[in-house]
Design a protein around this motif. Structure first.
Motif, short mmCIF file in Angstrom:
data_model
loop_
_atom_site.label_atom_id
_atom_site.label_comp_id
_atom_site.label_asym_id
_atom_site.label_seq_id
_atom_site.Cartn_x
_atom_site.Cartn_y
_atom_site.Cartn_z
N LEU A 160 29.07 9.53 -39.27
CA LEU A 160 28.58 8.23 -39.05
C LEU A 160 27.61 8.08 -37.98
CD1 LEU A 160 28.41 5.23 -40.17
CD2 LEU A 160 30.39 4.56 -38.73
N GLN A 161 28.26 8.56 -36.85
CA GLN A 161 27.28 8.47 -35.62
C GLN A 161 25.88 9.36 -35.71
OE1 GLN A 161 29.73 9.55 -32.12
NE2 GLN A 161 30.96 7.74 -32.22
N THR A 162 26.08 10.61 -36.46
CA THR A 162 24.90 11.44 -36.70
C THR A 162 24.02 10.62 -37.54
OG1 THR A 162 26.29 13.62 -36.91
CG2 THR A 162 24.24 13.58 -37.70
N TRP A 163 24.57 9.78 -38.58
CA TRP A 163 23.60 8.96 -39.38
C TRP A 163 22.95 8.07 -38.40
CZ3 TRP A 163 23.67 3.96 -40.76
CH2 TRP A 163 22.91 3.33 -41.89
N PHE A 164 23.76 7.45 -37.56
CA PHE A 164 22.95 6.34 -36.93
C PHE A 164 22.01 7.19 -35.78
CE2 PHE A 164 26.81 3.50 -36.84
CZ PHE A 164 26.23 2.60 -37.63
N SER A 165 22.11 8.30 -35.55
CA SER A 165 21.10 8.99 -34.62
C SER A 165 20.01 9.42 -35.34
CB SER A 165 21.66 10.00 -33.92
OG SER A 165 22.35 10.96 -34.80
N THR A 166 20.21 9.62 -36.44
CA THR A 166 18.95 10.15 -37.37
C THR A 166 18.10 8.76 -38.00
OG1 THR A 166 20.29 10.29 -39.21
CG2 THR A 166 19.77 12.24 -37.99
N THR A 167 19.01 7.92 -38.22
CA THR A 167 18.27 6.82 -38.99
C THR A 167 17.67 5.71 -37.93
OG1 THR A 167 20.03 6.99 -40.81
CG2 THR A 167 18.67 4.88 -40.64
N PHE A 168 18.41 5.58 -36.85
CA PHE A 168 17.85 4.53 -35.86
C PHE A 168 17.64 5.31 -34.55
CE2 PHE A 168 21.12 2.55 -38.69
CZ PHE A 168 20.29 1.31 -39.11
N ALA A 169 16.99 6.48 -34.70
CA ALA A 169 16.57 7.23 -33.53
C ALA A 169 15.50 6.32 -32.75
CB ALA A 169 15.97 8.47 -33.78
N TRP A 170 14.69 5.41 -33.29
CA TRP A 170 13.77 4.82 -32.40
C TRP A 170 14.45 3.68 -31.85
CZ3 TRP A 170 14.06 -0.37 -34.07
CH2 TRP A 170 14.72 -0.53 -35.23
N LEU A 171 15.63 3.36 -31.89
CA LEU A 171 16.47 2.43 -31.16
C LEU A 171 17.15 3.21 -29.65
CD1 LEU A 171 18.43 0.12 -33.47
CD2 LEU A 171 16.56 -0.43 -31.94
N PRO A 172 16.84 2.55 -28.61
CA PRO A 172 17.46 3.40 -27.46
C PRO A 172 19.08 3.24 -27.64
CG PRO A 172 15.93 1.71 -26.84
CD PRO A 172 16.18 1.36 -28.20
N LEU A 173 19.62 2.38 -28.29
CA LEU A 173 20.95 2.65 -28.33
C LEU A 173 21.53 3.71 -29.23
CD1 LEU A 173 21.81 -1.05 -29.19
CD2 LEU A 173 22.45 0.05 -26.87
N PHE A 174 20.82 4.53 -30.01
CA PHE A 174 21.29 5.50 -30.84
C PHE A 174 20.44 6.66 -30.93
CE2 PHE A 174 22.70 1.39 -32.87
CZ PHE A 174 24.17 1.62 -32.71
#
Length: 330
Positions: A160-174
Motif C-alpha cells: 500500500l505504501q509503495t502504491w502511494f509513493s508511485t501514484t502520489f509521488a507528486w505530493l510531498p507527503l508520499f
C-alpha cells in the motif's frame, strides 16, 4: 370528635425540628468528617507537590544542556554525541507528526465505535461484545503490538505504501521511492491502534450518561436520529469527548516501545510520511542507558522536559476549548 384527629400516641416526640434546614452545608461536623476533609486536602496537596517535585528534578538534570544550548536547542537539528552537539527539532517533529496521524485516525473511529456501542443500532449483546473487544486492545503490552507490527502489519502495509509513493509521488507527503515500511506513517497507524481503546471507551461512557430526556425531547420535536446525535447528544458530551481525546493524545505522545520498533529511528525532518523518523520517547529509550557525559544526559533530560511542556500545553489548550464551547452553549 375533635380529639379523634390527634395522633394516637402523644408520647412520641417529633425527632426533626421544623426549623431545621437539611440542605445546609454549615454547622457542627463530627470529628471523623473533619479528619476525612483534611485527609482529602493532604492528598490533593501531595499530588500537586509530587508534580512540582518531578518537574524540578527533571529541570535540574537538564540544566547543563539548558545552560549551554538555551532555547536554540528547540530548533537545532544537529545531534552529534561525539562532539557533544545536540538539537531537539527532529525529535519534536517526529513526536508531534506521529501523534497527529494517530489522532486523525483514532478520533473518528473511536467516536464511531462509541456511537455504535451506546445507541441502539445493533442488539445489546453485540454492543457489549464490540465494546469488550475494543477495550481488550488496551490490555495488550506495547512491545507485543510492536512485534505484531514488525512481522505481520508492515509486510501487509508495504504494498500500500509503495502504491502511494508511485501514484502520489507528486505530493510531498508520499514522494519517497520504495518505502521500507519503517517510517512515520506506520508509527502513526500503530499509535492509532494503541490509543483507540482509550478514545472509544471513555467516549462511550460519556454518551451513555447523556440524559435520555434530551434524546426523547429532540425526537419528539421532529428531529431524526442522526440530527439528535449530531445536534444534541454529541454537543452535550463534548467536554467528555475532548477529555477522552486528550488522554489518548497523552498516551500517543509518550508511547515508546512500539514506536521505536516501527518508526525507523532516523533523526531527520522530511515532509514525506514514508521516510523514517524519530520521537522523543524513542531516543530516550535508545540512548539514555548508554549516555555517560553529563551534557549528553542533560540533553536527553532536556528532551523529556520538552515533552512534558508539550503535553501540558496541549491540555491547557483543550481546557480552553472546552470552556469556550461550554460558554457558547449556555
Amino acid at each position: 370528635m375533635a380529639k379523634s384527629s390527634e395522633p394516637a400516641n402523644n408520647n412520641h416526640r417529633n425527632l426533626i425540628d421544623d426549623s431545621t434546614d437539611i440542605t445546609a452545608t454549615s454547622g457542627q461536623n463530627f470529628l471523623i468528617d473533619k479528619g476525612f476533609t483534611w485527609l482529602v486536602y493532604v492528598f490533593a496537596a501531595l499530588t500537586v507537590a509530587v508534580l512540582f517535585w518531578m518537574s524540578w528534578i527533571v529541570f535540574q538534570q537538564a540544566f547543563p544542556a539548558i545552560q549551554k544550548f538555551g532555547l536554540g536547542f528547540l530548533w537545532s537539528q544537529e545531534w552529534d554525541t561525539g562532539n557533544l552537539l545536540f538539537g531537539a527539532l527532529p525529535y519534536i517533529y517526529g513526536t508531534v507528526v506521529s501523534s497527529a496521524i494517530a489522532m486523525l485516525i483514532a478520533v473518528p473511529i473511536g467516536l464511531a465505535v462509541a456511537l455504535v456501542t451506546s445507541e441502539n443500532f445493533i442488539p445489546p449483546s453485540a454492543r457489549t461484545t464490540i465494546a469488550f473487544i475494543v477495550e481488550l486492545i488496551a490490555a495488550i503490552p506495547s512491545v507485543i503490538i510492536g512485534l505484531w507490527a514488525v512481522y505481520i502489519f508492515i509486510p501487509v502495509l508495504i504494498p500500500l505504501q509503495t502504491w502511494f509513493s508511485t501514484t502520489f509521488a507528486w505530493l510531498p507527503l508520499f514522494n519517497t521511492p520504495g518505502p521500507a515500511g519503517f517510517n512515520l506513517l506506520t508509527a502513526g497507524i500503530i499509535l492509532a491502534i494503541m490509543i483507540l481503546p482509550t478514545m472509544a471507551a471513555i467516549s462511550r461512557d460519556v454518551l451513555l450518561v447523556v440524559p435520555k430526556e434530551l434524546r426523547s425531547g429532540s425526537m419528539a420535536l421532529g428531529s431524526t436520529r442522526w440530527e439528535t446525535i449530531f445536534r444534541v447528544i454529541l454537543p452535550a458530551g463534548f467536554s467528555g469527548i475532548v477529555g477522552a481525546a486528550m488522554l489518548a493524545l497523552g498516551r500517543a505522545l509518550g508511547e515508546t516501545m512500539a514506536v521505536t520498533m516501527v518508526i525507523g529511528n532516523s533523526a531527520q525532518i522530511s515532509a514525506s510520511l514514508l521516510d523514517p523518523s524519530y520521537t522523543i520517547p524513542s531516543v530516550l529509550a535508545n540512548e539514555f542507558a548508554e549516555a555517560q557525559d553529563p551534557l549528553h544526559l542533560g540533553a536527553l533530560t532536556y528532551l523529556g522536559l520538552i515533552l512534558f511542556a508539550v503535553t501540558l500545553a496541549v491540555n491547557i489548550c483543550a481546557l480552553a476549548v472546552v470552556q469556550f464551547v461550554g460558554g457558547k452553549n449556555k
